[in-house]
Design an enzyme around this catalytic site. Structure first.
Site, PDB file in Angstrom:
ATOM      1  N   PRO A  10      87.441 -55.156 -58.345  1.00 32.38           N
ATOM      2  CG  PRO A  10      85.162 -54.980 -58.955  1.00 32.38           C
ATOM      3  CD  PRO A  10      86.554 -54.961 -59.523  1.00 32.38           C
ATOM      4  CG  ASN A  11      84.165 -57.695 -54.207  1.00 30.79           C
ATOM      5  OD1 ASN A  11      83.977 -56.821 -53.235  1.00 30.79           O
ATOM      6  ND2 ASN A  11      83.482 -57.486 -55.422  1.00 30.79           N
ATOM      7  NE  ARG A  18      83.884 -61.625 -53.333  1.00 31.33           N
ATOM      8  CZ  ARG A  18      84.165 -61.855 -54.677  1.00 31.33           C
ATOM      9  NH1 ARG A  18      85.271 -61.741 -55.056  1.00 31.33           N
ATOM     10  NH2 ARG A  18      83.192 -62.251 -55.390  1.00 31.33           N
ATOM     11  CE1 TYR A  23      86.973 -65.629 -57.427  1.00 29.46           C
ATOM     12  CE2 TYR A  23      85.524 -65.448 -55.530  1.00 29.46           C
ATOM     13  CZ  TYR A  23      85.772 -65.293 -56.837  1.00 29.46           C
ATOM     14  OH  TYR A  23      84.740 -64.612 -57.607  1.00 29.46           O
ATOM     15  CG  ASN A  73      91.343 -60.871 -61.412  1.00 26.71           C
ATOM     16  OD1 ASN A  73      90.120 -60.996 -61.818  1.00 26.71           O
ATOM     17  ND2 ASN A  73      91.734 -61.926 -60.521  1.00 26.71           N
ATOM     18  CB  ALA A  76      82.485 -57.851 -60.874  1.00 26.85           C
ATOM     19  CG  HIS A  79      81.826 -60.479 -65.959  1.00 26.07           C
ATOM     20  ND1 HIS A  79      82.516 -61.306 -66.599  1.00 26.07           N
ATOM     21  CD2 HIS A  79      81.878 -60.625 -64.762  1.00 26.07           C
ATOM     22  CE1 HIS A  79      83.156 -62.134 -65.925  1.00 26.07           C
ATOM     23  NE2 HIS A  79      82.973 -61.724 -64.595  1.00 26.07           N
ATOM     24  CG  ASP A  86      86.438 -47.457 -74.629  1.00 24.48           C
ATOM     25  OD1 ASP A  86      86.568 -48.563 -75.516  1.00 24.48           O
ATOM     26  OD2 ASP A  86      85.534 -46.670 -74.331  1.00 24.48           O
ATOM     27  CD  GLU A  97      90.107 -61.193 -69.353  1.00 23.79           C
ATOM     28  OE1 GLU A  97      88.819 -61.484 -68.931  1.00 23.79           O
ATOM     29  OE2 GLU A  97      90.110 -61.252 -70.795  1.00 23.79           O
ATOM     30  CG  HIS A  99      89.229 -64.069 -64.958  1.00 28.56           C
ATOM     31  ND1 HIS A  99      88.576 -63.002 -64.615  1.00 28.56           N
ATOM     32  CD2 HIS A  99      89.375 -63.979 -66.380  1.00 28.56           C
ATOM     33  CE1 HIS A  99      88.455 -62.185 -65.370  1.00 28.56           C
ATOM     34  NE2 HIS A  99      88.791 -62.738 -66.503  1.00 28.56           N
ATOM     35  CB  ILE A 100      91.438 -66.729 -58.834  1.00 32.51           C
ATOM     36  CG1 ILE A 100      92.451 -65.599 -58.540  1.00 32.51           C
ATOM     37  CG2 ILE A 100      91.720 -67.787 -57.966  1.00 32.51           C
ATOM     38  CD1 ILE A 100      92.248 -64.589 -57.330  1.00 32.51           C
ATOM     39  CB  SER A 101      86.936 -69.051 -60.087  1.00 36.86           C
ATOM     40  OG  SER A 101      86.482 -68.046 -60.930  1.00 36.86           O
ATOM     41  NE  ARG A 106      82.429 -68.574 -60.142  1.00 39.41           N
ATOM     42  CZ  ARG A 106      82.956 -67.476 -59.481  1.00 39.41           C
ATOM     43  NH1 ARG A 106      84.057 -66.615 -59.765  1.00 39.41           N
ATOM     44  NH2 ARG A 106      81.969 -66.841 -58.664  1.00 39.41           N
ATOM     45  NE  ARG A 110      80.607 -65.263 -61.158  1.00 34.66           N
ATOM     46  CZ  ARG A 110      80.820 -64.079 -60.567  1.00 34.66           C
ATOM     47  NH1 ARG A 110      81.886 -63.136 -60.767  1.00 34.66           N
ATOM     48  NH2 ARG A 110      80.104 -63.827 -59.331  1.00 34.66           N
TER      49      ARG A 110
END
Length: 146
Positions: A10-11, A18, A23, A73, A76, A79, A86, A97, A99-101, A106, A110
């Site tokens: 998402p996002n 954003r 990001y 990635n 949200a 978490h 699954d 996995e 994550h950009i940040s 944070r 997170r």
């Protein structure tokens, strides 16, 4: 040709628009371009993004039959989604996995990732270069030079 799925949650369709202070200003199209450039000969990228958990699960199921690895990635869903965990647990090839940040700098919520329980590697805080590292690792694990 071996296919690497690059799944975005998402996002992430809003990359470049954003919270650029977190990001960056690069877009999802830039992610795709960088990932394609990171592939060895004989490997291709299938980059997908959805704001819907069920769609991401469907793509993981599809990847079981058609891919040599997943770079994900989850946004949200990292978490919150036992369902994505699954689905990944039913997927045998490697999972990286991304994550950009730097999520550990944070908010406390997170710091926990369901996806990390399945991931063969976790990359955080490298910006879009994390995707490139993930794709290269999948290439190595799938028999390419990486």
């Amino acid at each position: 040709m071996k296919t690497i799925y690059v799944l975005n949650g998402p996002n992430l369709n809003l990359l470049g628009k954003r919270q650029p202070e977190i990001y960056g200003s690069e877009t999802l199209a830039d992610v795709e371009r960088l990932c394609a450039g990171a592939c060895d000969a004989g490997f291709g990228i299938r980059l997908l993004q959805s704001n819907h958990e069920g769609q991401i699960i469907d793509w993981i199921h599809e990847a079981r039959e058609t891919s040599c690895g997943i770079v994900i990635n989850p946004g949200a869903f990292t978490h919150t989604s036992v369902a994505i965990l699954d689905a990944l647990n039913a997927y045998e090839p490697p999972v990286i996995e991304v994550h950009i940040s730097q999520v550990h700098k944070r908010e406390a919520f997170r710091h926990h990732s369901y996806v990390s329980l399945r991931a063969d590697g976790v990359i955080a805080g490298l910006g879009l270069a994390g995707y490139v590292a993930g794709v290269r690792r999948i290439c190595q694990l799938a028999g390419g030079a990486g």
